[in-house]
Each structure stands twice: as structure tokens, then as C-alpha cells.
Design an enzyme around this catalytic site. Structure first.
Site, short mmCIF file in Angstrom:
data_model
loop_
_atom_site.label_atom_id
_atom_site.label_comp_id
_atom_site.label_asym_id
_atom_site.label_seq_id
_atom_site.Cartn_x
_atom_site.Cartn_y
_atom_site.Cartn_z
N HIS A 40 47.90 41.36 34.46
CA HIS A 40 47.27 42.33 33.55
C HIS A 40 48.32 43.20 32.85
CE1 HIS A 40 43.36 41.27 35.17
NE2 HIS A 40 42.81 42.05 34.27
N LYS A 105 35.73 42.70 43.33
CA LYS A 105 34.96 43.44 44.33
C LYS A 105 35.46 44.87 44.34
CE LYS A 105 38.29 43.28 47.82
NZ LYS A 105 38.76 44.32 48.74
#
Lengths: 185, 281
Positions: A40, A105
């Protein structure tokens, strides 16, 4: 309970994403991409510096995962979701670049939820710690960017009925908050 | 005096790395089964079922339970009458970790420099090693692969004596509450109280090694554990944080003497994949 089970295959359209509601079950099939912290960071740095990205993110799904190495005969090693919050710094920019769904999650920041509403994106969760079970729904895996990052490289995954739940929808509906409220004493 | 070759230590660490990552300990499996039985949330029940299915797949297919095969902690209990031969204990342990993570197809998750380079060491070394010298000729090894999803949610606070048991309880509940779904609940909550900052943190981690279902031997500490467990499960966080009555499988509190003016509390969270393997040589 009016949660539904929906089958989706990327690239996703904004209208189909906006129809999803927190609590819906989503089974993903087709191609999705992996990405964790390091990948990222590189994607956002490349974008900031005006460089071409190694993949087109329009309508795509990123699964926050760093898989185990595949044993002989396996498509991929154990591959459950990692904690999504570590990608919060980068996620709004990635959504601006066309990402329509994140699979992970754990909790997300208010800024990420705002960006989801703005861009029409959804946050899906898979069962954390069920890496052996989830790997069975991944039929192929290939590194497509940043191979030097090892388990943090970007992989192109082929999945079949990969099981997820809408944790936060494109309208701000939040299953984490609703679930906790329902069972707190 | 007993001689033990460090190559035997390396071989054992190698095996324990693989075993810990493939085989969920029976006490954890039993606790998940009880939780599935009792859980009131239908979705929570389903998730607990998935975790048990996942553990069965890992055990039968000989694959890691979770892709986060962690930073390898190795606890050593070394008898002071043991003479280790053939090299350094630290090198042998790291050699065992290197082979275990390679041959077991485990993920390598260690970076060399935390702030600047962050380059993966490629073999999951160095391990975090603790050696306790004890009387006798024994040598016991515990291998604990600890993932970061739960570790990142840990907390530490230097309370003062006036805070007492209530302060300890409130801080532990606060740490679990703010962690929400992040540490992969249901969790095991390791709590270290006393010592100074470093001792409390180590006790919190060691508390995770205690088998689930075994309370602290001192009744007042056991009562505090039960009280915190109830409070934590009343948060409603539930399996995977999606709501339910099972937020924690157990709360383990360990204590140590401390300063007259101190009450340090450390909380180390452990995800439901509460992995550890041990062997005596």
C-alpha cells in the site's frame, strides 16, 4: 434478519456495491489482488509521484493478506485476512484510484468509512485465523508486483466462492457496532 | 552434570515450530468447543465452528492454522547442572527456527530494522529468546509463534497502589474493549501485574502459556480472573468482533512482587489460535 447472500465477480460496479448492506454475505469469485502495509505504501507513493501503478485498480478488490508459502501441490499456503486498520492511512487514496472492495478483518477509521461512502466502496471481512480453511477457496496465485516484498508482494488470486461478510457498507452501516450493541450486557 | 548437544536443541526447536503452527493445543480446541455450545449469537456460533474446522484442516493436512506464523518466542528452562556443548544456545535456537520455518512452509514475518529499513530477514530469525536458569539437569523448551494482530492490541499502564484490584480490572477491560475485532477474538487475555514495567510485560506473555481452564493457584487472583472474564464477555464483542457472548476464552493473571509505590499492569492479547508447543529434553 434480512441479510442476503450475494455472489460477486470483479470488476465491481458502483451500483452493485451500493446495494450491499452490513451483515450481507458475499461470495467472491474470479480475480482479486492482495496487498498489505508495504505494498500500500508503494502504491500510494507511486501515485503521489505521478508514476504508473503496476495494476489498474478500477472496480477491483484488494484482500489484506500475506500468505504462507505454498506446499508442493497447493495453489497457495494458508491465507486468512490481516488487520485492516494498518491500511487506513492509505485506503482513501486507493479508493480514489477505483478500488471497490477491501477484504480484511478488524476496525476501520472514520476517514476510511467517509471515503467508502464517497466512492461507493465496501468493507468485507473474512474469518481471521481461518487461514487453512480460506486457502481452499483460492485456486491460483501469482505475484504481479513488488516481488522483493516476499509475503507482502501483490499477488493476483483466483478465488471461487470466497466467503466474506459485509462489515461496513457504502452507507456507513456497521456490523461491528450493531453486533456489539446487541450482545453487550 | 549432564551434557546436551546444542544440535539437539536446534532439532527440537525446528520440530516445535512446525508442530505449534499446525496443531492447535487440545485445551484450546476444547475451549472453542465449549464456546460454540454456549454462544448465543448464531453468526458467532458459525464462526466458532469455522475455527474448529480450520484447526482440523491444519492438523490433518499439515498446514499452518493461520498465515501469520508470527515472531517465534522461545522460552528455555535450563538446569544449572546442564553443560551445553557444540556451540552457542542462541545460534542453535535460531538455526532451529530457520529450518522449521523453511521446511514447514511457514511465513517469514520478521524485519531487521523496525524504523528505517524494515527489510524481511527471510528466515524468521532472530527469535525472541528467554532463558531461565533453574536447579537440576533438565532442559525444557517452549515455542510460541505470536502473530501481530493480537500483539498490536497489547497495553501497559503504570497504576499506583491506590488503584488496587479494581484499577487492574478496569484497565484490562479497557484494553480488550478498544481492541474490538482486531485481535481475532475469542482471545486469551494474558495479564502481568507487579515487578517493574519489563517484568509485568513478560509475565503477561508467560500467562498465555498456562493451559486454558486452569485458574491461578491463589484464590483471590483466581477470583479476579473470573471477574475480569465475565466483564470482558459482557462487552458483547464476540467471535471476530461481530457480536456475541464469547469475547475471551480465558483470562490468566500472573503476579510478581513490586515496589512500595508501584502497581504496573501489562495486558498481552492472544488470538484464538493460541499456539504453543513444548518439549523436555
Amino acid at each position: 434478519m434480512d441479510e442476503k447472500t450475494i455472489r460477486l465477480t470483479p470488476p465491481l460496479r458502483e451500483d452493485e456495491v451500493r446495494k450491499l448492506r452490513a451483515g450481507d454475505r458475499v461470495l467472491l469469485s474470479g480475480v482479486i489482488y492482495t496487498g498489505r502495509d508495504a505494498a500500500h505504501k508503494r502504491l500510494v507513493e507511486a501515485h503521489t509521484q505521478g508514476q504508473a501503478l503496476p495494476l489498474d485498480l478500477s472496480g477491483q478488490v484488494i484482500y489484506y493478506v500475506g500468505p504462507c508459502p505454498a506446499k508442493p501441490g497447493q495453489a497457495i499456503g494458508s491465507a486468512g485476512p490481516t488487520t485492516s486498520g494498518r491500511m487506513d492511512t492509505y485506503a482513501p487514496t486507493i479508493m480514489q484510484l477505483g478500488l471497490k472492495a477491501m477484504v480484511g478483518k478488524g476496525l476501520r477509521s472514520p476517514a476510511v468509512v467517509e471515503a467508502m461512502k464517497q466512492h461507493g466502496a465496501v468493507y468485507l471481512v473474512a474469518t481471521g485465523g481461518a487461514g487453512a480453511l480460506l486457502a481452499r477457496r483460492i485456486t491460483a496465485a501469482e505475484v504481479v508486483a513488488y516481488p522483493d516484498l516476499g509475503p507482502e508482494a501483490i499477488y493476483r488470486l483466483e478465488v471461487t466462492d470466497f466467503p466474506t461478510i459485509v462489515a461496513i457498507d457504502a452507507h456507513g452501516g456497521d456490523l461491528y457496532a450493531a453486533g456489539k450493541e446487541r450482545f453487550a450486557r | 552434570m549432564r551434557e546436551i548437544s546444542v544440535s539437539k536443541v536446534a532439532d527440537t526447536v525446528r520440530d516445535l515450530c512446525v508442530e505449534a503452527n499446525y496443531d492447535l493445543p487440545p485445551d484450546v480446541v476444547a475451549a472453542l468447543e465449549v464456546a460454540r455450545e454456549r454462544e448465543e449469537s448464531p453468526l458467532g456460533k458459525e464462526i466458532l465452528g469455522e475455527l474448529l474446522e480450520n484447526a482440523a484442516i491444519a492438523r490433518d493436512d499439515r498446514v499452518p492454522l493461520c498465515q501469520d506464523t508470527g515472531v517465534t518466542h522461545v522460552f528455555v528452562e535450563l538446569g544449572q547442572d546442564v553443560h551445553l556443548v557444540g556451540g552457542s544456545l542462541q545460534d542453535a535456537i535460531n538455526d532451529g527456527v530457520r529450518r522449521g520455518y523453511d521446511e514447514g512452509y511457514l511465513r517469514k514475518s520478521v524485519v531487521d530494522d523496525p524504523i528505517f529499513r524494515r527489510a524481511n530477514t527471510g528466515d524468521n530469525t532472530p527469535a525472541i529468546i528467554y532463558v531461565d536458569l533453574v536447579p537440576g539437569e533438565g532442559l525444557k523448551l517452549w515455542v510460541v509463534p505470536k502473530g501481530t494482530g493480537s500483539e498490536n492490541m497489547s497495553g501497559m499502564k503504570m497504576l499506583t497502589p491506590a488503584h488496587g484490584a479494581r484499577g487492574v480490572r478496569e484497565f484490562v477491560v479497557e484494553v480488550v474493549d478498544r481492541s474490538g475485532s482486531n485481535p481475532c477474538p475469542p482471545v486469551v487475555v494474558g495479564v502481568g501485574v507487579g515487578g517493574m514495567m519489563d517484568r509485568a510485560a513478560l509475565l503477561a506473555k508467560k500467562a498465555l502459556l498456562r493451559p486454558i481452564g486452569r485458574s491461578h493457584p491463589r484464590p483471590e487472583v483466581a477470583a479476579l480472573e473470573a471477574e475480569i472474564l465475565e466483564a470482558v464477555n459482557n462487552l458483547g464483542i464476540g467471535p471476530q468482533g461481530l457480536g456475541g457472548r464469547t469475547t475471551a476464552l480465558a483470562v490468566h493473571v500472573e503476579t510478581a512482587p513490586t515496589h512500595i509505590g508501584a502497581l504496573p499492569v501489562a495486558v498481552n492479547l492472544q488470538c484464538h489460535a493460541a499456539r504453543h508447543a513444548e518439549r523436555a529434553l
